[in-house]
Design a protein around this motif. Sequence first.
Motif, PDB file in Angstrom:
ATOM      1  N   VAL A   1       2.862  -9.449   0.845  1.00  8.72           N
ATOM      2  CA  VAL A   1       2.620  -8.900   2.184  1.00  8.72           C
ATOM      3  C   VAL A   1       1.837  -7.592   2.095  1.00  8.72           C
ATOM      4  CG1 VAL A   1       3.700  -8.015   4.290  1.00  8.72           C
ATOM      5  CG2 VAL A   1       4.673 -10.005   3.130  1.00  8.72           C
ATOM      6  N   LEU A   2       2.328  -6.654   1.264  1.00 15.07           N
ATOM      7  CA  LEU A   2       1.679  -5.352   1.164  1.00 15.07           C
ATOM      8  C   LEU A   2       0.273  -5.453   0.579  1.00 15.07           C
ATOM      9  CD1 LEU A   2       4.644  -3.126  -0.046  1.00 15.07           C
ATOM     10  CD2 LEU A   2       3.747  -3.377   2.273  1.00 15.07           C
ATOM     11  N   SER A   3       0.032  -6.476  -0.218  1.00 16.60           N
ATOM     12  CA  SER A   3      -1.302  -6.641  -0.803  1.00 16.60           C
ATOM     13  C   SER A   3      -2.334  -7.046   0.241  1.00 16.60           C
ATOM     14  CB  SER A   3      -1.267  -7.689  -1.919  1.00 16.60           C
ATOM     15  OG  SER A   3      -0.850  -8.952  -1.417  1.00 16.60           O
ATOM     16  N   ASP A   4      -1.894  -7.222   1.481  1.00 14.23           N
ATOM     17  CA  ASP A   4      -2.814  -7.569   2.562  1.00 14.23           C
ATOM     18  C   ASP A   4      -3.593  -6.365   3.069  1.00 14.23           C
ATOM     19  OD1 ASP A   4      -3.688  -9.530   4.735  1.00 14.23           O
ATOM     20  OD2 ASP A   4      -2.790  -7.952   5.963  1.00 14.23           O
ATOM     21  N   TRP A   5      -3.069  -5.137   2.846  1.00 11.69           N
ATOM     22  CA  TRP A   5      -3.731  -3.987   3.464  1.00 11.69           C
ATOM     23  C   TRP A   5      -5.160  -3.784   2.963  1.00 11.69           C
ATOM     24  CZ3 TRP A   5      -6.072   0.205   1.470  1.00 11.69           C
ATOM     25  CH2 TRP A   5      -5.685   0.695   0.218  1.00 11.69           C
ATOM     26  N   PRO A   6      -5.476  -3.996   1.664  1.00 15.96           N
ATOM     27  CA  PRO A   6      -6.878  -3.830   1.271  1.00 15.96           C
ATOM     28  C   PRO A   6      -7.822  -4.798   1.991  1.00 15.96           C
ATOM     29  CG  PRO A   6      -5.460  -3.759  -0.663  1.00 15.96           C
ATOM     30  CD  PRO A   6      -4.618  -4.241   0.479  1.00 15.96           C
ATOM     31  N   LYS A   7      -7.348  -6.012   2.242  1.00 20.71           N
ATOM     32  CA  LYS A   7      -8.180  -6.980   2.962  1.00 20.71           C
ATOM     33  C   LYS A   7      -8.416  -6.501   4.398  1.00 20.71           C
ATOM     34  CE  LYS A   7      -5.812 -10.573   0.311  1.00 20.71           C
ATOM     35  NZ  LYS A   7      -4.846 -11.685   0.418  1.00 20.71           N
ATOM     36  N   ALA A   8      -7.350  -6.003   5.036  1.00 17.96           N
ATOM     37  CA  ALA A   8      -7.495  -5.497   6.406  1.00 17.96           C
ATOM     38  C   ALA A   8      -8.416  -4.277   6.436  1.00 17.96           C
ATOM     39  CB  ALA A   8      -6.116  -5.134   6.966  1.00 17.96           C
ATOM     40  N   CYS A   9      -8.306  -3.444   5.429  1.00 19.30           N
ATOM     41  CA  CYS A   9      -9.166  -2.255   5.366  1.00 19.30           C
ATOM     42  C   CYS A   9     -10.629  -2.655   5.192  1.00 19.30           C
ATOM     43  CB  CYS A   9      -8.715  -1.360   4.213  1.00 19.30           C
ATOM     44  SG  CYS A   9      -9.614   0.193   4.080  1.00 19.30           S
ATOM     45  N   ALA A  10     -10.873  -3.650   4.348  1.00 21.20           N
ATOM     46  CA  ALA A  10     -12.245  -4.127   4.132  1.00 21.20           C
ATOM     47  C   ALA A  10     -12.836  -4.657   5.437  1.00 21.20           C
ATOM     48  CB  ALA A  10     -12.270  -5.198   3.051  1.00 21.20           C
ATOM     49  N   LYS A  11     -12.034  -5.381   6.220  1.00 21.76           N
ATOM     50  CA  LYS A  11     -12.513  -5.884   7.508  1.00 21.76           C
ATOM     51  C   LYS A  11     -12.834  -4.735   8.457  1.00 21.76           C
ATOM     52  CE  LYS A  11     -10.034 -10.301   7.297  1.00 21.76           C
ATOM     53  NZ  LYS A  11      -8.948 -11.127   7.904  1.00 21.76           N
ATOM     54  N   TRP A  12     -11.986  -3.720   8.440  1.00 19.59           N
ATOM     55  CA  TRP A  12     -12.222  -2.553   9.306  1.00 19.59           C
ATOM     56  C   TRP A  12     -13.505  -1.834   8.898  1.00 19.59           C
ATOM     57  CZ3 TRP A  12     -11.918   2.843   8.137  1.00 19.59           C
ATOM     58  CH2 TRP A  12     -11.909   3.693   9.256  1.00 19.59           C
ATOM     59  N   LEU A  13     -13.679  -1.615   7.599  1.00 20.49           N
ATOM     60  CA  LEU A  13     -14.897  -0.955   7.120  1.00 20.49           C
ATOM     61  C   LEU A  13     -16.130  -1.774   7.479  1.00 20.49           C
ATOM     62  CD1 LEU A  13     -13.687   0.214   3.590  1.00 20.49           C
ATOM     63  CD2 LEU A  13     -14.265   1.705   5.526  1.00 20.49           C
ATOM     64  N   ASN A  14     -16.033  -3.081   7.322  1.00 21.05           N
ATOM     65  CA  ASN A  14     -17.166  -3.944   7.635  1.00 21.05           C
ATOM     66  C   ASN A  14     -17.490  -3.896   9.129  1.00 21.05           C
ATOM     67  OD1 ASN A  14     -19.125  -5.968   6.741  1.00 21.05           O
ATOM     68  ND2 ASN A  14     -17.946  -7.382   8.021  1.00 21.05           N
ATOM     69  N   GLY A  15     -16.448  -3.885   9.946  1.00 17.35           N
ATOM     70  CA  GLY A  15     -16.648  -3.819  11.395  1.00 17.35           C
ATOM     71  C   GLY A  15     -17.291  -2.524  11.840  1.00 17.35           C
ATOM     72  N   ARG A  16     -17.116  -1.470  11.058  1.00 20.62           N
ATOM     73  CA  ARG A  16     -17.714  -0.183  11.378  1.00 20.62           C
ATOM     74  C   ARG A  16     -19.114  -0.035  10.784  1.00 20.62           C
ATOM     75  NH1 ARG A  16     -14.854   2.527  14.367  1.00 20.62           N
ATOM     76  NH2 ARG A  16     -16.491   4.112  14.347  1.00 20.62           N
ATOM     77  N   GLY A  17     -19.583  -1.057  10.082  1.00 20.93           N
ATOM     78  CA  GLY A  17     -20.910  -0.990   9.473  1.00 20.93           C
ATOM     79  C   GLY A  17     -20.931  -0.237   8.156  1.00 20.93           C
ATOM     80  N   PHE A  18     -19.761   0.096   7.624  1.00 19.03           N
ATOM     81  CA  PHE A  18     -19.690   0.883   6.396  1.00 19.03           C
ATOM     82  C   PHE A  18     -20.133   0.071   5.186  1.00 19.03           C
ATOM     83  CE2 PHE A  18     -17.564   3.277   2.981  1.00 19.03           C
ATOM     84  CZ  PHE A  18     -17.879   4.589   3.331  1.00 19.03           C
ATOM     85  N   LEU A  19     -19.995  -1.247   5.255  1.00 24.29           N
ATOM     86  CA  LEU A  19     -20.315  -2.106   4.116  1.00 24.29           C
ATOM     87  C   LEU A  19     -21.673  -2.785   4.238  1.00 24.29           C
ATOM     88  CD1 LEU A  19     -16.831  -3.825   3.603  1.00 24.29           C
ATOM     89  CD2 LEU A  19     -17.679  -1.681   2.617  1.00 24.29           C
ATOM     90  N   LYS A  20     -22.472  -2.350   5.191  1.00 19.89           N
ATOM     91  CA  LYS A  20     -23.791  -2.964   5.386  1.00 19.89           C
ATOM     92  C   LYS A  20     -24.656  -2.755   4.153  1.00 19.89           C
ATOM     93  CE  LYS A  20     -25.691   1.157   7.594  1.00 19.89           C
ATOM     94  NZ  LYS A  20     -26.215   1.762   8.839  1.00 19.89           N
ATOM     95  N   ALA A  21     -25.619  -3.641   3.974  1.00 14.85           N
ATOM     96  CA  ALA A  21     -26.515  -3.521   2.813  1.00 14.85           C
ATOM     97  C   ALA A  21     -27.353  -2.268   2.933  1.00 14.85           C
ATOM     98  CB  ALA A  21     -27.405  -4.749   2.726  1.00 14.85           C
ATOM     99  N   GLN A  22     -27.615  -1.645   1.786  1.00 19.62           N
ATOM    100  CA  GLN A  22     -28.462  -0.459   1.763  1.00 19.62           C
ATOM    101  C   GLN A  22     -29.883  -0.818   2.157  1.00 19.62           C
ATOM    102  OE1 GLN A  22     -28.153   2.711   1.688  1.00 19.62           O
ATOM    103  NE2 GLN A  22     -28.759   3.639  -0.244  1.00 19.62           N
ATOM    104  N   PRO A  23     -30.468  -0.149   3.144  1.00 19.26           N
ATOM    105  CA  PRO A  23     -31.847  -0.478   3.522  1.00 19.26           C
ATOM    106  C   PRO A  23     -32.831  -0.086   2.428  1.00 19.26           C
ATOM    107  CG  PRO A  23     -31.084   1.480   4.684  1.00 19.26           C
ATOM    108  CD  PRO A  23     -29.893   0.932   3.968  1.00 19.26           C
TER     109      PRO A  23
END
Length: 304
Positions: free
Chosen positions: A282-304
């Motif tokens: 259960v607790l190992s789910d937080w990194p996945k949720a964090c990755a989704k949050w970062l992606n939703g904020r555009g933090f993980l977008k490809a470097q131009p």
Amino acid sequence: MTSLVFACALCITLFTVVIGNANAAEEPKLPPTGQVLRLWQGDAPGAQGKEDIDIPTLTVYAPPEGKRNGAAVVVCPGGGYAVLAPHEGRPVAEWFNTLGVTGFVLKYRLGPKYHHPSMLYDVSRAIRMVRSHAGEWGLDPHRVGVLGFSAGGHLASTAATHFDDGNPNAPDVIDWVPSRPDVAILIYPVITLSGPYAHAGSRENLLGKTPSPEMIDLLSNEKQITPRTPPTFLVHTSEDNGVPLENSLLFIEGLRKAKVPVEFHLYEHGPHGFGMGTDDPVLSDWPKACAKWLNGRGFLKAQP
């Protein structure tokens, strides 16, 4: 004016790099994984010696070439401002590498030898260093985050609430750039240093045995939130007996009042200090949720 200073600092840093290279067309290059970088070439501000404990550093963890997206995160391990927990450092940076993010594990100064503002100097300098070398290292200066666990979460929340826009008159160009992180990730963080939910050990190591009420309030970071505090992701458990859940709740309340974007994941079960939660399904789910949050904020977008 702030944007102009920031741009000038980055331009000067990049110019310095270019004129120092025999081949100005050379591709940006990160330091290799495992390289330890001193935050200051000389003594850190307020240094009380020259031993390892007196020298704050960043350790680089770089994704494989071709998988880097330009984002970076400074990782602050916990440990009550007395030690640095190994499981909250390197494994976290290596997880960021799987997302294409460059991880920088911060070794900050600790109590009881050091007190505030030494720790704030260290995390602020770490963010500035990464940002000021963005051109040289192939990073995006507008995607530099901070993550912290427990007391490291307090330090990360301090970076998110006690930043500045840089000093254009400083002799060191690294100090020209802002220390504000672009996102903050706080995992079972110490937040408040006052009231029934304060973590007494972290407070003593950070502020000493007899801090003033004003200093306690200043470093109770739920009281220091402004609309400029960066978007924040938090994780806590209801069963945390080390740092009460109310620490996260106080910070969330402050973020909402300031209209700062926030996402919070509360887990029913789990002890303090679970790190990446690797051994818990259960607790190992937080990194996945964090990755989704970062992606939703555009933090993980490809470097131009």
